[in-house]
Design an enzyme around this catalytic site. Structure first.
Site, short mmCIF file in Angstrom:
data_model
loop_
_atom_site.label_atom_id
_atom_site.label_comp_id
_atom_site.label_asym_id
_atom_site.label_seq_id
_atom_site.Cartn_x
_atom_site.Cartn_y
_atom_site.Cartn_z
N ASP A 1 11.67 25.50 14.19
CA ASP A 1 10.72 24.41 14.43
C ASP A 1 9.93 24.06 13.17
OD1 ASP A 1 11.76 24.78 16.93
OD2 ASP A 1 9.90 25.39 17.89
N HIS B 1 15.87 22.58 18.08
CA HIS B 1 15.79 21.72 19.27
C HIS B 1 16.63 20.45 19.11
CE1 HIS B 1 12.42 23.67 21.45
NE2 HIS B 1 12.05 24.06 20.23
N ASP C 1 10.01 30.05 23.82
CA ASP C 1 11.34 29.43 23.91
C ASP C 1 12.26 29.85 22.76
OD1 ASP C 1 9.55 27.75 22.33
OD2 ASP C 1 11.16 26.28 22.28
N HIS C 2 11.81 30.79 21.94
CA HIS C 2 12.66 31.34 20.88
C HIS C 2 12.87 32.85 21.03
CE1 HIS C 2 12.65 27.55 18.49
NE2 HIS C 2 11.60 27.36 19.28
N HIS D 1 7.09 31.72 19.52
CA HIS D 1 7.04 30.91 20.75
C HIS D 1 8.06 31.39 21.78
CE1 HIS D 1 4.80 27.32 18.74
NE2 HIS D 1 3.98 28.24 19.20
N HIS E 1 10.05 32.65 14.93
CA HIS E 1 8.61 32.58 15.26
C HIS E 1 8.39 33.02 16.70
CE1 HIS E 1 9.89 28.63 16.71
NE2 HIS E 1 8.71 28.38 17.22
N HIS F 1 4.22 24.75 11.83
CA HIS F 1 4.34 24.75 13.30
C HIS F 1 3.54 25.94 13.85
CE1 HIS F 1 6.37 24.29 17.18
NE2 HIS F 1 6.82 25.52 17.11
FE FE Z 1 10.58 25.63 19.93
ZN ZN Z 2 8.11 26.67 18.49
#
Ligand code: FE
Ligand code: ZN
Length: 255
Positions: free
Chosen positions: A133, A171, A60-61, A58, A56, A114
């Protein structure tokens, strides 16, 4: 032969995963939170990174993608629905598609909730699913874009995979998830023993990810919205499963 799985801790609490074919030494990475630890693990394993799978959009990915060794030559695969907000993709996919990675087929599952457009990659032969996530160890991702109904649909889809499937999520949130799950089902014996194991692992600095689907089915409240024991424990015996899931997710948001 099954693929080799390496879990790579990134940033404060993210995980990336490397899957490798030990015969050909080709490897793929699932999500790229941060390049340095991924590059180090690729080097240490003697892998030749060919492919990046993105779950996805985001940051942080995906933010580590440009810093990956030989990033210009990588095949980058992500959801067609999210192509407008993912890094440049070579291959776009949607639910039901099959991709060939490191000599093995992977099926694409849409696991929106998410985000809308979040996908999971299921490697049936090796028994891995990369859920980021969506389904997490003892939890699920927060609903930034999707509805509870969508996330509950995604949970049911993942729950239907073979029970021995290894859940590779994004995570290290498991200790908090465990404390929350206990507020719902304090008498769930499987949950109580899992929580003890999680505490011990974290004290020793060990990851609690990946986890096994069978254990998630017994202990993860977000997979149990239609299980009589869970419904009874939160006083919603006669409610439909979507209402129960909505209630659990709302309680977690306040936890
Ligand atoms: Fe994340
Ligand atoms: Zn995420």
């Amino acid at each position: 032969m099954t693929l080799t799985l390496t879990t790579v801790a990134c940033l404060a609490d993210n995980y990336a995963f490397i899957i490798g074919n030990s015969a050909t030494k080709e490897a793929a990475v699932i999500d790229a939170p941060e390049s340095a630890p991924i590059n180090a693990a690729i080097l240490a394993g003697g892998w030749r990174l060919t492919t990046v799978l993105l779950t996805h959009h985001h940051w942080d990915h995906i933010d580590g993608l440009d810093g990956l060794a030989n990033s210009a030559d990588l095949r980058v695969i992500g959801a067609a629905a999210d192509a407008h907000r993912l890094p440049a993709l070579n291959t776009t996919v949607a639910e039901g598609d099959t991709i060939h990675v490191c000599g093995e087929d992977a099926q694409i599952l849409d696991v929106s909730g998410h985000t809308v457009g979040h996908i999971a990659f299921h490697f049936a032969k090796s028994g891995f699913v990369f859920t980021a996530d969506s389904l997490m160890a003892l939890g699920c991702g927060r609903l930034f874009e999707g509805t509870p109904k969508q996330m509950w649909g995604s949970m049911q889809k993942l729950r239907a995979l073979p029970p021995e499937t290894i859940i590779c999520s994004g995570h290290e949130y498991t200790a908090t998830n465990a404390a929350f799950a206990l507020t719902l089902e304090p008498d769930n014996a499987d949950l109580r023993s899992r929580v003890e194991a999680i505490k011990a692992a974290r004290i020793n600095g060990e990851p609690t990810v990946p986890s096994i689907l069978a254990l998630e089915q017994q202990t993860n409240p977000f997979l149990r919205a239609d299980v009589p024991a869970l419904k009874h424990a939160i006083g919603m015996d006669t409610a439909d499963s979507t209402s129960v899931f909505t209630q659990i997710r709302a309680r977690k948001d306040r936890f």
